[in-house]
Design an enzyme around this catalytic site. Structure first.
Site, mmCIF file in Angstrom:
data_model
loop_
_atom_site.group_PDB
_atom_site.id
_atom_site.type_symbol
_atom_site.label_atom_id
_atom_site.label_comp_id
_atom_site.label_asym_id
_atom_site.label_seq_id
_atom_site.Cartn_x
_atom_site.Cartn_y
_atom_site.Cartn_z
ATOM 1 N N CYS A 99 0.864 -1.183 0.000
ATOM 2 C CA CYS A 99 0.000 0.000 0.000
ATOM 3 C C CYS A 99 0.899 1.231 0.000
ATOM 4 O O CYS A 99 1.894 1.270 0.739
ATOM 5 C CB CYS A 99 -0.886 -0.009 1.243
ATOM 6 S SG CYS A 99 -2.015 1.395 1.340
ATOM 7 N N HIS A 141 -8.979 -3.970 -2.022
ATOM 8 C CA HIS A 141 -7.996 -3.188 -1.276
ATOM 9 C C HIS A 141 -8.340 -1.696 -1.336
ATOM 10 O O HIS A 141 -8.373 -1.013 -0.298
ATOM 11 C CB HIS A 141 -6.591 -3.448 -1.841
ATOM 12 C CG HIS A 141 -5.519 -2.610 -1.227
ATOM 13 N ND1 HIS A 141 -4.518 -3.135 -0.453
ATOM 14 C CD2 HIS A 141 -5.304 -1.264 -1.265
ATOM 15 C CE1 HIS A 141 -3.735 -2.131 -0.029
ATOM 16 N NE2 HIS A 141 -4.184 -0.998 -0.517
ATOM 17 N N GLU A 142 -8.605 -1.203 -2.552
ATOM 18 C CA GLU A 142 -8.855 0.241 -2.703
ATOM 19 C C GLU A 142 -10.155 0.654 -2.019
ATOM 20 O O GLU A 142 -10.223 1.698 -1.354
ATOM 21 C CB GLU A 142 -8.870 0.646 -4.178
ATOM 22 C CG GLU A 142 -7.550 0.435 -4.913
ATOM 23 C CD GLU A 142 -6.343 0.996 -4.194
ATOM 24 O OE1 GLU A 142 -6.473 2.002 -3.473
ATOM 25 O OE2 GLU A 142 -5.253 0.409 -4.338
ATOM 26 N N HIS A 145 -10.149 1.322 1.688
ATOM 27 C CA HIS A 145 -9.690 2.652 2.123
ATOM 28 C C HIS A 145 -10.870 3.592 2.378
ATOM 29 O O HIS A 145 -10.791 4.482 3.222
ATOM 30 C CB HIS A 145 -8.793 3.288 1.065
ATOM 31 C CG HIS A 145 -7.373 2.805 1.078
ATOM 32 N ND1 HIS A 145 -6.505 3.079 2.097
ATOM 33 C CD2 HIS A 145 -6.667 2.069 0.179
ATOM 34 C CE1 HIS A 145 -5.320 2.554 1.827
ATOM 35 N NE2 HIS A 145 -5.382 1.924 0.671
#
Ligand code: NI
Length: 177
Positions: A99, A141-142, A145
């Site tokens: 990341c 993953h994104e 956030h």
């Protein structure tokens, strides 16, 4: 404009982000342009708006050939806004993740294998895709956030979390595998 990327420990990375309500605006296009320039400058596979301090539900991703992920499958260049993720089976698979907010480290993270995601692009046009593999991993993953979740919070095996230059030596792999 290349923006500084917030690093883990900055409290803004733990906050949930707000939905975008206006599309095709100069402000939204400028945000996406800043995110793209910042991501490409750092050879990232993706970037979420909160990583540059903007609390909006905007992520970008795409992998052509990336030196940080030399074995990764390609992922189409995508601007995804107000995303909704739906796993299509209960199957998860582990894979290495890094990341840009946690430079120098990698962790082995379980993610849904098969995923449908929907959302809008910067012009408000709908996106609806069914994906698997590395593409599915990058999206999860994104989008994490946007809910204030960083990948270490998903790790289950902490022997597979560490510094890139230590994890991926031959001796380290012999121990880990
Ligand atoms: Ni990240």
């Amino acid at each position: 404009m290349i923006k500084p990327v917030l690093r883990m420990g900055d409290p803004r990375l733990w906050l949930p982000s707000r939905p975008v309500t206006s599309f095709a605006t100069p402000e939204l296009h400028a945000l996406v342009a800043d995110m793209e320039e910042t991501m490409r400058h750092l050879d990232g596979a993706g970037l979420a708006a909160p990583q540059i301090g903007v609390d909006l539900r905007v992520v970008i991703f795409g992998v052509d050939h990336n030196p940080r992920y030399p074995d990764a499958e390609s992922v189409p260049w995508t601007v995804l806004i107000n995303p909704q993720l739906t796993p299509l089976s209960s199957k998860k698979v582990g894979g290495w993740e890094g990341c840009l907010s946690i430079p120098g480290l990698r962790g082995w993270v379980p993610r849904w294998c098969d995923l449908r995601y929907t959302g809008l692009d910067a012009f408000g046009r709908p996106i609806d895709r069914t994906v698997s593999g590395f593409h599915a991993r990058v999206v999860q993953h994104e989008c994490d956030h946007l809910d204030g979740i960083l990948y270490p919070m998903r790790i289950e095996e902490f022997t597979r979390f560490g510094f890139v230059d230590t994890l991926f030596t031959k001796e380290a792999n012999d121990v880990v595998d």
